[in-house]
Design a protein around this motif. Sequence first.
Motif, PDB file in Angstrom:
ATOM      1  N   GLU A   1      69.631  26.142-106.969  1.00  0.00           N
ATOM      2  CA  GLU A   1      69.296  27.549-106.803  1.00  0.00           C
ATOM      3  C   GLU A   1      68.958  27.866-105.347  1.00  0.00           C
TER       4      GLU A   1
ATOM      5  N   ASP B   1      75.922  20.936-122.053  1.00  0.00           N
ATOM      6  CA  ASP B   1      75.269  22.239-122.149  1.00  0.00           C
ATOM      7  C   ASP B   1      75.898  23.239-121.172  1.00  0.00           C
TER       8      ASP B   1
ATOM      9  N   GLU C   1      76.414  26.421-121.448  1.00  0.00           N
ATOM     10  CA  GLU C   1      75.676  27.684-121.339  1.00  0.00           C
ATOM     11  C   GLU C   1      74.478  27.541-120.409  1.00  0.00           C
ATOM     12  N   GLY C   2      73.794  26.389-120.481  1.00  0.00           N
ATOM     13  CA  GLY C   2      72.679  26.148-119.571  1.00  0.00           C
ATOM     14  C   GLY C   2      73.129  26.095-118.127  1.00  0.00           C
TER      15      GLY C   2
ATOM     16  N   LEU D   1      75.801  27.617-116.899  1.00  0.00           N
ATOM     17  CA  LEU D   1      76.130  28.987-116.515  1.00  0.00           C
ATOM     18  C   LEU D   1      74.878  29.781-116.162  1.00  0.00           C
ATOM     19  N   HIS D   2      73.818  29.566-116.937  1.00  0.00           N
ATOM     20  CA  HIS D   2      72.564  30.284-116.682  1.00  0.00           C
ATOM     21  C   HIS D   2      72.016  29.930-115.301  1.00  0.00           C
ATOM     22  N   ARG D   3      72.064  28.657-114.943  1.00  0.00           N
ATOM     23  CA  ARG D   3      71.564  28.244-113.625  1.00  0.00           C
ATOM     24  C   ARG D   3      72.357  28.886-112.501  1.00  0.00           C
TER      25      ARG D   3
ATOM     26  N   ARG E   1      74.046  31.766-112.689  1.00  0.00           N
ATOM     27  CA  ARG E   1      73.989  33.229-112.718  1.00  0.00           C
ATOM     28  C   ARG E   1      72.619  33.791-112.372  1.00  0.00           C
ATOM     29  N   ARG E   2      71.581  32.956-112.440  1.00  0.00           N
ATOM     30  CA  ARG E   2      70.264  33.504-112.146  1.00  0.00           C
ATOM     31  C   ARG E   2      69.976  33.530-110.640  1.00  0.00           C
TER      32      ARG E   2
ATOM     33  N   SER F   1      74.351  36.717-106.230  1.00  0.00           N
ATOM     34  CA  SER F   1      75.657  37.059-106.819  1.00  0.00           C
ATOM     35  C   SER F   1      76.800  36.505-105.973  1.00  0.00           C
TER      36      SER F   1
END
Length: 254
Positions: free
Chosen positions: A16, A49, A51-52, A54-56, A58-59, A62
């Motif tokens: 991140e 995982d 979806e997990g 993707l979440h990392r 997308r948060r 952009s």
Amino acid sequence: MFVSCSTLCFADRPLEAALRQMAELEFNKFDLALVEGGPHLSPSEVSADPEGALHRLRRGPSLSPAALDLEFGPLDAETLRKRFEAICRFSKLLTVAVLTIPAAPIGTPIDAEIERLSGLARVANREGLVLSVRTHRDTLTSDPAAALRLCQSVTGLGITLDPSHYVLGPHAGKNYDDLFPYVQNLHFRDTGKNPGEEQVRVGQGKVDYARIVTILDRHGYNRSLTVALINHGDCAFDVEVEVRKMKLLLESLI
């Protein structure tokens, strides 16, 4: 053509934070490295995982992923195939088309590597994706002639060209112009010709950026020019400064 940044440029910090740093440097796109045992996401984590993962992604800021740079680690053929299939599905979720993997190590029979890559390329092609092997001094692609044979023998296979490995490597100085029609991604760092100069400050090495971009343009290349310094916190120079310089240099050429 457009300029993107490899997440490995900031491998010394969490994913991140790496993405935030790229945004601060005004990148719009990034090359996502999925390295087993690496500093950020790994192929096994993404497979287990998606979806997990993707979440990392997308948060954070952009930014858009432009390509995936994959290191699966030592796996048997069946596990590799299943994991690669999962990564292909993940790639489609990201709307990323190019998947880069390493070729087999130097000394591997080339016919065996053609067979291995053919199986993976069929999976990628079936999903509408492009499989690409990176040029690297420790693999079969260290020799431009071997890299060319792989591309000619495996349907749909491309090259992720890292020219630094043809500046300093076992086949340093060999002409690799025949690879340009197969190039699907570019990894750029500056490199000198002497031992210990795998990564040097921009302008101190021997990579001819202008010539490479000119030839790519001639072949109609319209994908990424990726800033790909590798930083695990042990670089002898300020990586952020060099990433910015490389970005500006590449943008001036397109």
